[in-house]
Motif scaffolding. Sequence first.
Motif, PDB file in Angstrom:
ATOM      1  N   GLY A 175      -8.858  13.470  -0.729  1.00  0.00           N
ATOM      2  CA  GLY A 175      -8.167  13.840  -2.114  1.00  0.00           C
ATOM      3  C   GLY A 175      -6.935  13.154  -2.369  1.00  0.00           C
ATOM      4  O   GLY A 175      -6.473  13.062  -3.348  1.00  0.00           O
ATOM      5  N   ASP A 176      -6.536  12.314  -1.289  1.00  0.00           N
ATOM      6  CA  ASP A 176      -5.315  11.440  -1.534  1.00  0.00           C
ATOM      7  C   ASP A 176      -5.806  10.307  -2.407  1.00  0.00           C
ATOM      8  O   ASP A 176      -7.023   9.794  -2.248  1.00  0.00           O
ATOM      9  CB  ASP A 176      -4.486  11.100  -0.444  1.00  0.00           C
ATOM     10  N   TYR A 177      -4.920   9.353  -2.911  1.00  0.00           N
ATOM     11  CA  TYR A 177      -5.136   8.238  -3.516  1.00  0.00           C
ATOM     12  C   TYR A 177      -4.616   7.105  -2.735  1.00  0.00           C
ATOM     13  O   TYR A 177      -3.428   7.409  -2.061  1.00  0.00           O
ATOM     14  CB  TYR A 177      -4.511   8.253  -5.147  1.00  0.00           C
ATOM     15  N   LEU A 178      -4.776   5.936  -2.877  1.00  0.00           N
ATOM     16  CA  LEU A 178      -4.137   4.585  -2.159  1.00  0.00           C
ATOM     17  C   LEU A 178      -4.011   3.579  -3.438  1.00  0.00           C
ATOM     18  O   LEU A 178      -4.712   3.400  -3.945  1.00  0.00           O
ATOM     19  CB  LEU A 178      -5.109   4.133  -1.045  1.00  0.00           C
ATOM     20  N   ASP A 179      -2.589   3.524  -3.478  1.00  0.00           N
ATOM     21  CA  ASP A 179      -2.151   2.564  -4.491  1.00  0.00           C
ATOM     22  C   ASP A 179      -1.975   1.415  -3.678  1.00  0.00           C
ATOM     23  O   ASP A 179      -1.379   1.277  -2.765  1.00  0.00           O
ATOM     24  CB  ASP A 179      -0.949   3.284  -5.066  1.00  0.00           C
ATOM     25  N   VAL A 180      -2.463   0.383  -4.541  1.00  0.00           N
ATOM     26  CA  VAL A 180      -2.408  -1.219  -3.812  1.00  0.00           C
ATOM     27  C   VAL A 180      -1.684  -1.891  -4.983  1.00  0.00           C
ATOM     28  O   VAL A 180      -2.201  -1.936  -6.121  1.00  0.00           O
ATOM     29  CB  VAL A 180      -3.851  -1.631  -3.660  1.00  0.00           C
ATOM     30  N   ALA A 181      -0.609  -2.409  -4.687  1.00  0.00           N
ATOM     31  CA  ALA A 181       0.298  -3.286  -5.772  1.00  0.00           C
ATOM     32  C   ALA A 181       0.278  -4.761  -5.251  1.00  0.00           C
ATOM     33  O   ALA A 181       0.239  -5.059  -4.150  1.00  0.00           O
ATOM     34  CB  ALA A 181       1.712  -2.885  -5.754  1.00  0.00           C
ATOM     35  N   ILE A 182      -0.270  -5.529  -6.235  1.00  0.00           N
ATOM     36  CA  ILE A 182      -0.274  -7.088  -6.322  1.00  0.00           C
ATOM     37  C   ILE A 182       1.063  -7.628  -6.496  1.00  0.00           C
ATOM     38  O   ILE A 182       1.322  -7.620  -7.629  1.00  0.00           O
ATOM     39  CB  ILE A 182      -1.463  -7.747  -6.586  1.00  0.00           C
ATOM     40  N   LEU A 183       1.899  -8.226  -5.417  1.00  0.00           N
ATOM     41  CA  LEU A 183       3.215  -8.729  -6.009  1.00  0.00           C
ATOM     42  C   LEU A 183       3.220 -10.248  -5.629  1.00  0.00           C
ATOM     43  O   LEU A 183       2.527 -10.877  -4.736  1.00  0.00           O
ATOM     44  CB  LEU A 183       4.120  -8.110  -4.780  1.00  0.00           C
ATOM     45  N   PHE A 217       0.798  -1.132   0.003  1.00  0.00           N
ATOM     46  CA  PHE A 217      -0.030  -0.011   0.018  1.00  0.00           C
ATOM     47  C   PHE A 217       0.926   1.194  -0.047  1.00  0.00           C
ATOM     48  O   PHE A 217       2.016   1.304   0.498  1.00  0.00           O
ATOM     49  CB  PHE A 217      -0.968  -0.076   1.363  1.00  0.00           C
ATOM     50  N   ALA A 218       0.424   2.344  -1.029  1.00  0.00           N
ATOM     51  CA  ALA A 218       1.209   3.495  -0.940  1.00  0.00           C
ATOM     52  C   ALA A 218      -0.007   4.856  -0.814  1.00  0.00           C
ATOM     53  O   ALA A 218      -0.856   4.549  -1.521  1.00  0.00           O
ATOM     54  CB  ALA A 218       2.245   3.776  -2.120  1.00  0.00           C
ATOM     55  N   ILE A 219       0.395   5.810  -0.194  1.00  0.00           N
ATOM     56  CA  ILE A 219      -0.468   6.869  -0.471  1.00  0.00           C
ATOM     57  C   ILE A 219       0.208   7.751  -1.627  1.00  0.00           C
ATOM     58  O   ILE A 219       1.257   7.941  -1.574  1.00  0.00           O
ATOM     59  CB  ILE A 219      -0.539   7.759   0.829  1.00  0.00           C
ATOM     60  N   VAL A 220      -0.634   8.287  -2.724  1.00  0.00           N
ATOM     61  CA  VAL A 220      -0.248   9.165  -3.582  1.00  0.00           C
ATOM     62  C   VAL A 220      -0.984  10.282  -3.327  1.00  0.00           C
ATOM     63  O   VAL A 220      -2.270  10.560  -3.222  1.00  0.00           O
ATOM     64  CB  VAL A 220      -0.725   8.599  -4.977  1.00  0.00           C
TER      65      VAL A 220
END
Length: 97
Positions: A89-97, A47-50
């Motif tokens: 207003g922030d985005y939450l980026d979810v990467a599947i690894l 998870f990352a906040i953009v």
Amino acid sequence: MKTLQSEARNRKMRFRFTHERMLRRELTELVKEVHPEARKREVKLTFAIVYPNKNGCLVLQQVGMTYSNGNKRNMDETKTLSELDLQIGDYLDVAIL
């Protein structure tokens, strides 16, 4: 929460609305509902906040990870989105690894 569930049923990956008390484990389960790749054993979700910085450039800040199967639990799973400093207003980026 109603919008999240209806979009999950439609098999879309774009979640527009969440609530600040949502746990990362709950978010992991929602992603698993709509993305078959996330259901595999030993899959990690990061998870990352953009968010935009003062100059308007987007910044990506890593905020943790969970395991798809739930067998390898960690403290990150019990943190809520508000504890991650996610703001409107922030985005939450979810990467599947």
